[in-house]
Design an enzyme around this catalytic site. Structure first.
Site, PDB file in Angstrom:
ATOM      1  N   LYS A  22       0.803  -1.229   0.000  1.00  0.00           N
ATOM      2  CA  LYS A  22       0.000   0.000   0.000  1.00  0.00           C
ATOM      3  C   LYS A  22       0.834   1.277   0.000  1.00  0.00           C
ATOM      4  O   LYS A  22       0.394   2.300  -0.508  1.00  0.00           O
ATOM      5  CB  LYS A  22      -0.940   0.023   1.216  1.00  0.00           C
ATOM      6  CG  LYS A  22      -2.159  -0.856   1.063  1.00  0.00           C
ATOM      7  CD  LYS A  22      -3.071  -0.693   2.276  1.00  0.00           C
ATOM      8  CE  LYS A  22      -4.415  -1.315   2.016  1.00  0.00           C
ATOM      9  NZ  LYS A  22      -5.374  -1.028   3.080  1.00  0.00           N
TER      10      LYS A  22
ATOM     11  N   ASP B 272     -10.192   3.564   1.944  1.00  0.00           N
ATOM     12  CA  ASP B 272     -10.413   2.941   3.260  1.00  0.00           C
ATOM     13  C   ASP B 272     -11.185   3.851   4.224  1.00  0.00           C
ATOM     14  O   ASP B 272     -12.152   3.424   4.849  1.00  0.00           O
ATOM     15  CB  ASP B 272      -9.072   2.565   3.905  1.00  0.00           C
ATOM     16  CG  ASP B 272      -8.443   1.341   3.243  1.00  0.00           C
ATOM     17  OD1 ASP B 272      -9.184   0.511   2.697  1.00  0.00           O
ATOM     18  OD2 ASP B 272      -7.205   1.226   3.293  1.00  0.00           O
TER      19      ASP B 272
END
Ligand code: ATR
Length: 282
Positions: free
Chosen positions: A66, A102
């Site tokens: 990520k 997210d």
């Protein structure tokens, strides 16, 4: 020609993203396919080259890539840049553009469970890792009454408050301090890995002091009901598990790629079904 989408990470074999995205593609009559790819750290650069040359239209990024993915992208949207992490990439006109869904995924999932506007809530975030960072950063934009962060490693909570809160009211606490302050919070958000399968008996905090009408969220979805949520339920508190966040962050990725909104109820049913649950707890 079939458009290809995917996920890169390590491990990816238990990911439910292929199930939910492929089901949504089918529902919307899109001749697209989503595939999970196991990519080692040392292969990341080659994987990105492959994605570009094969014309893969978009992909999700999970642990451990990520952060490291960012150096390979042509552009990164503002919130992903601020967070320093990307979970969604759009491949458009030969360019790779990074996003992070997210925090907004969590926000979408909690909205229906809030009994008053977000800005009127006192919030506790348990944990100070990547997930906590995205959630804290996103919720801070609404300037709630306060957002405290408690973590085993106190410095990490201090770091989030100093770098990602944009002046948000709140302080860094030890777990013990948060435990004894628990009656101050309307919303308690559990973001650590404690209680996750297979260590399902574990809890990061005791809810003994939690106030009667508070909402307890756990971003874990396996198990569907963590030990913390069981304690909350036994106390008559409102609960929210991590299925909603998983679904909503996926729906936001899906929208970035296709401009369309998938059926999130169906996505949730697929996940709950795969985890052996009987009903959707959202
Ligand atoms: P994620 O990206 O899922 O948030 P992470 O960045 O590795 O994962 O963060 C994990 C979080 O769980 C951290 O807050 C971590 O606490 P530390 O910062 O002190 O490491 C917390 N955590 C994990 N295992 C823990 C344990 N056994 N006890 C207390 N906290 C734990």
């Amino acid at each position: 020609m079939k458009h290809l989408y995917g996920l890169i990470g390590n491990p990816v074999s238990h990911s439910m993203s292929p199930d939910i995205h492929n089901s949504a593609f089918q529902d919307l009559n899109l001749n697209y396919y989503y595939q999970a790819f196991h990519v080692e750290n040392s292969d990341l650069a080659d994987a990105i080259k492959g994605i570009k040359s094969l014309g893969i239209k978009g992909f999700n990024v999970t642990v451990p890539h990520k952060v490291s993915i960012m150096e390979y992208l042509d552009d990164v949207d503002e919130s992903a840049k601020q967070l320093g992490a990307v979970n969604t990439v759009l491949h458009e006109n030969g360019k790779l553009i990074g996003y992070n869904t997210d925090g907004n995924g969590f926000l979408q999932s909690i909205k229906p469970s809030l009994s008053k506007p977000l800005e009127k809530n006192s919030i506790l975030v348990i944990g100070a890792g990547g997930a906590a960072r995205a959630i804290y950063y996103t919720l801070s934009k609404f300037a709630p009454e306060k957002i405290d962060i408690c973590n085993r490693t106190l410095e990490k909570a201090v770091y989030l408050i100093e770098h990602f809160g944009a002046g948000q009211r709140g302080e860094a606490l030890t777990i013990q301090e948060a435990e004894s302050n628990l009656s101050e919070y309307d919303v308690i958000i559990q973001t650590t890995t404690i209680g996750m399968h297979p260590d399902t008996a574990e809890k990061p905090i005791s809810l003994k002091m939690a106030k009667d009408n508070s909402l307890v969220c756990d971003i874990i979805y396996n198990p569907l009901k963590t030990a913390l949520l069981k304690e909350a339920e036994a106390k008559g508190l409102q609960t929210l598990n991590g299925v909603g966040m998983l679904v909503e962050q996926a729906a936001l990725s899906f929208h970035i790629w296709t401009g369309m909104k998938p059926n999130t109820e169906k996505m949730a049913e697929i996940i709950v079904g795969k985890l052996g649950g009987e009903h959707v707890n959202r």
